[in-house]
Design an enzyme around this catalytic site. Sequence first.
Site, PDB file in Angstrom:
ATOM      1  N   TYR A 439       0.816  -1.215   0.000  1.00  0.00           N
ATOM      2  CA  TYR A 439       0.000   0.000   0.000  1.00  0.00           C
ATOM      3  C   TYR A 439       0.849   1.265   0.000  1.00  0.00           C
ATOM      4  O   TYR A 439       2.033   1.233   0.257  1.00  0.00           O
ATOM      5  CB  TYR A 439      -1.056   0.014   1.090  1.00  0.00           C
ATOM      6  CG  TYR A 439      -0.670  -0.172   2.536  1.00  0.00           C
ATOM      7  CD1 TYR A 439       0.616  -0.009   3.013  1.00  0.00           C
ATOM      8  CD2 TYR A 439      -1.657  -0.502   3.471  1.00  0.00           C
ATOM      9  CE1 TYR A 439       0.919  -0.155   4.354  1.00  0.00           C
ATOM     10  CE2 TYR A 439      -1.369  -0.664   4.810  1.00  0.00           C
ATOM     11  CZ  TYR A 439      -0.075  -0.483   5.244  1.00  0.00           C
ATOM     12  OH  TYR A 439       0.209  -0.631   6.581  1.00  0.00           O
ATOM     13  N   GLU A 440       0.190   2.356  -0.350  1.00  0.00           N
ATOM     14  CA  GLU A 440       0.837   3.654  -0.606  1.00  0.00           C
ATOM     15  C   GLU A 440       1.842   3.577  -1.756  1.00  0.00           C
ATOM     16  O   GLU A 440       2.807   4.323  -1.806  1.00  0.00           O
ATOM     17  CB  GLU A 440       1.510   4.216   0.656  1.00  0.00           C
ATOM     18  CG  GLU A 440       0.647   4.231   1.892  1.00  0.00           C
ATOM     19  CD  GLU A 440      -0.747   4.785   1.655  1.00  0.00           C
ATOM     20  OE1 GLU A 440      -0.916   5.637   0.764  1.00  0.00           O
ATOM     21  OE2 GLU A 440      -1.675   4.348   2.361  1.00  0.00           O
ATOM     22  N   GLY A 441       1.594   2.668  -2.676  1.00  0.00           N
ATOM     23  CA  GLY A 441       2.462   2.499  -3.833  1.00  0.00           C
ATOM     24  C   GLY A 441       3.394   1.320  -3.635  1.00  0.00           C
ATOM     25  O   GLY A 441       4.200   1.291  -2.709  1.00  0.00           O
ATOM     26  N   GLN A 446       7.144   2.863  -6.397  1.00  0.00           N
ATOM     27  CA  GLN A 446       8.122   3.751  -5.754  1.00  0.00           C
ATOM     28  C   GLN A 446       9.402   3.849  -6.592  1.00  0.00           C
ATOM     29  O   GLN A 446      10.008   4.925  -6.720  1.00  0.00           O
ATOM     30  CB  GLN A 446       8.476   3.242  -4.351  1.00  0.00           C
ATOM     31  CG  GLN A 446       7.308   3.109  -3.407  1.00  0.00           C
ATOM     32  CD  GLN A 446       6.613   4.418  -3.126  1.00  0.00           C
ATOM     33  OE1 GLN A 446       7.240   5.470  -3.075  1.00  0.00           O
ATOM     34  NE2 GLN A 446       5.302   4.370  -2.960  1.00  0.00           N
TER      35      GLN A 446
END
Length: 598
Positions: A439-441, A446
């Site tokens: 999650y969050e990329g 990233q």
Amino acid sequence: MPEYKAPIRDIKFVMQELLNCDNHYQKLGYEDASLDMVDAIISEAAKFAEQVVAPINQIGDEQGCTWTDGEVTTPDGFKDAYQQYVAGGWPTLAQSVEFGGQGLPHSLNTAITEIFSSANHSFAMYPGLSHGALATIEAHGSEQLKNQFIPKLVAGSWTGTMCLTESHCGTDLGMLRTKAELNDDGSYSLTGSKIFISAGEHDLSDNIVHIVIARIPGSPAGSKGISLFIVPKFNVTDDGDISERNAVSCGSIEHKMGINANATCVINFDGAKGYLIGEINRGLNCMFTFMNVARLGVATEGVAAAEASFQGALAYAKDRLQMRSLSGVKNPNGPADAIIVHPDVRRMLLTQKSIAEGGRALIAYLAQLVDIGHVSTCEEEKAAAETKLALLTPIAKAFLTELGLECTGHGVQVFGGHGFIKEWGMEQLMRDTKISCLYEGTTGIQALDLLARKILGSKGKILKAFASEVTTFCLENADDDAMQEFIQPIKSFGGDWQKMTEKVGARAIKNPDEIGAASVDYLMYSGYLTLAYFWAKMAKVAQDKLAEGCEDEAFYQAKIKTARFYFQRILPRAKGHAACVENGAQSMMALDADDFSF
């Protein structure tokens, strides 16, 4: 289940001795953040984590959350623990005094975040996303929206979420279908569904404030037509009080690999009332405020997982008797030696220790950069801090979560077959930590952000500020013989980092696939080198302390020995990643899609 103990000594070492937080805070005007205050807050956080949060970790995993007719019930003990968390003032720590916060530094709050996350990953997630929601509203919301929503979020009586993902588009947010139609009163009516919403519905807080991306009819296609909205579970009056239920519902919760005690929800908006944040069609730009806060939070989860797994593995390795040491009996009064004497167990323990402690230093450094960005009055200093954050945030998020997951695997391995059994808690750490890589990329996202958008997008300029800092450190210690075992590898790997960047950039001009092919290996190389820099800095502090004749000699000797392990046994991994980058995209892209078969 491992008995978690907050690593107070090491946290203080990083904050006070490595990064000189006292000088940092005084320079930025954080007058209340004295060393005594910092010590007291860390000690109280440790006590709360050890006595309240950690004991409900295993039962949370076993019970999970339950969903009934749209309502979510958290596991036994979670509601009471959250009420104690709010009563203790923990949500207010680093928030604006204007809205009821304590106005303390973000970097102090980051240290507390690690402690809570190590103690109980699922519990720490409930208030965790509120920080990003707060930062987004404060940065982009109108004064009316700030006054309506921020005070209750600061107090912790309300919590926040991030609503991005939809079932058909995942990371490709430009494909979203959730729509927002303008109402006569200036608010918007949102319709659509979001998935994988952490803490999207629960029984801990009085209201849940969703930060939602949606498309206003007539907006451009793709990411250029995304707008951002506040959509509360319960509508809110102009004075910030709860009103009637909004048309927001939880359609289901996911049955998943880990973090079972945190509700991962499908959230449906059926004409829900929402409020625009920022400008129309600039929602994704505003959302990056939330995402960058969240990415640093997730990087901290990687460190927290490494620390928790290390503690469990270390205690077991000292107690478990198995075989005799190859170099001679170490436990003559027992039937076998403790497994900590065996080199392979040492390899795993030192890997965990070096990643946890090195990662803690990197996170604390980044958190201080956030402090500077928040309150510094020097525009040049703020710009430099933001440039370093732009470079290092994707590295920290991806590298530290991948290595955190590796460390939890070592924790299971140290236990052997017992590590695979639920009662010991080591397999839970591994299951809980995998989500941090996603999650969050994801790691791949990233890596593309780092290499394509940040490095190549700036023509390498973004590297200069951090590279200059590393170079200055090497020059300052060029004549220190005791430091050469650390300085020389940094100089060598740093030179290769620059050459690798130039080579990938040249190849990408001819074949853009070279960026995607190189990106993850490039990021991992960058991570290993970055952590090497912080280990060298820690070794220098330890050497200086020993030269002064310090009392805690064993602690500083351990720092130097762990740094040596990192440089001799972990940093060389970067060479493999460099070789992969050097070999380019050809073998990766040679098979046609139809040639993949089973």
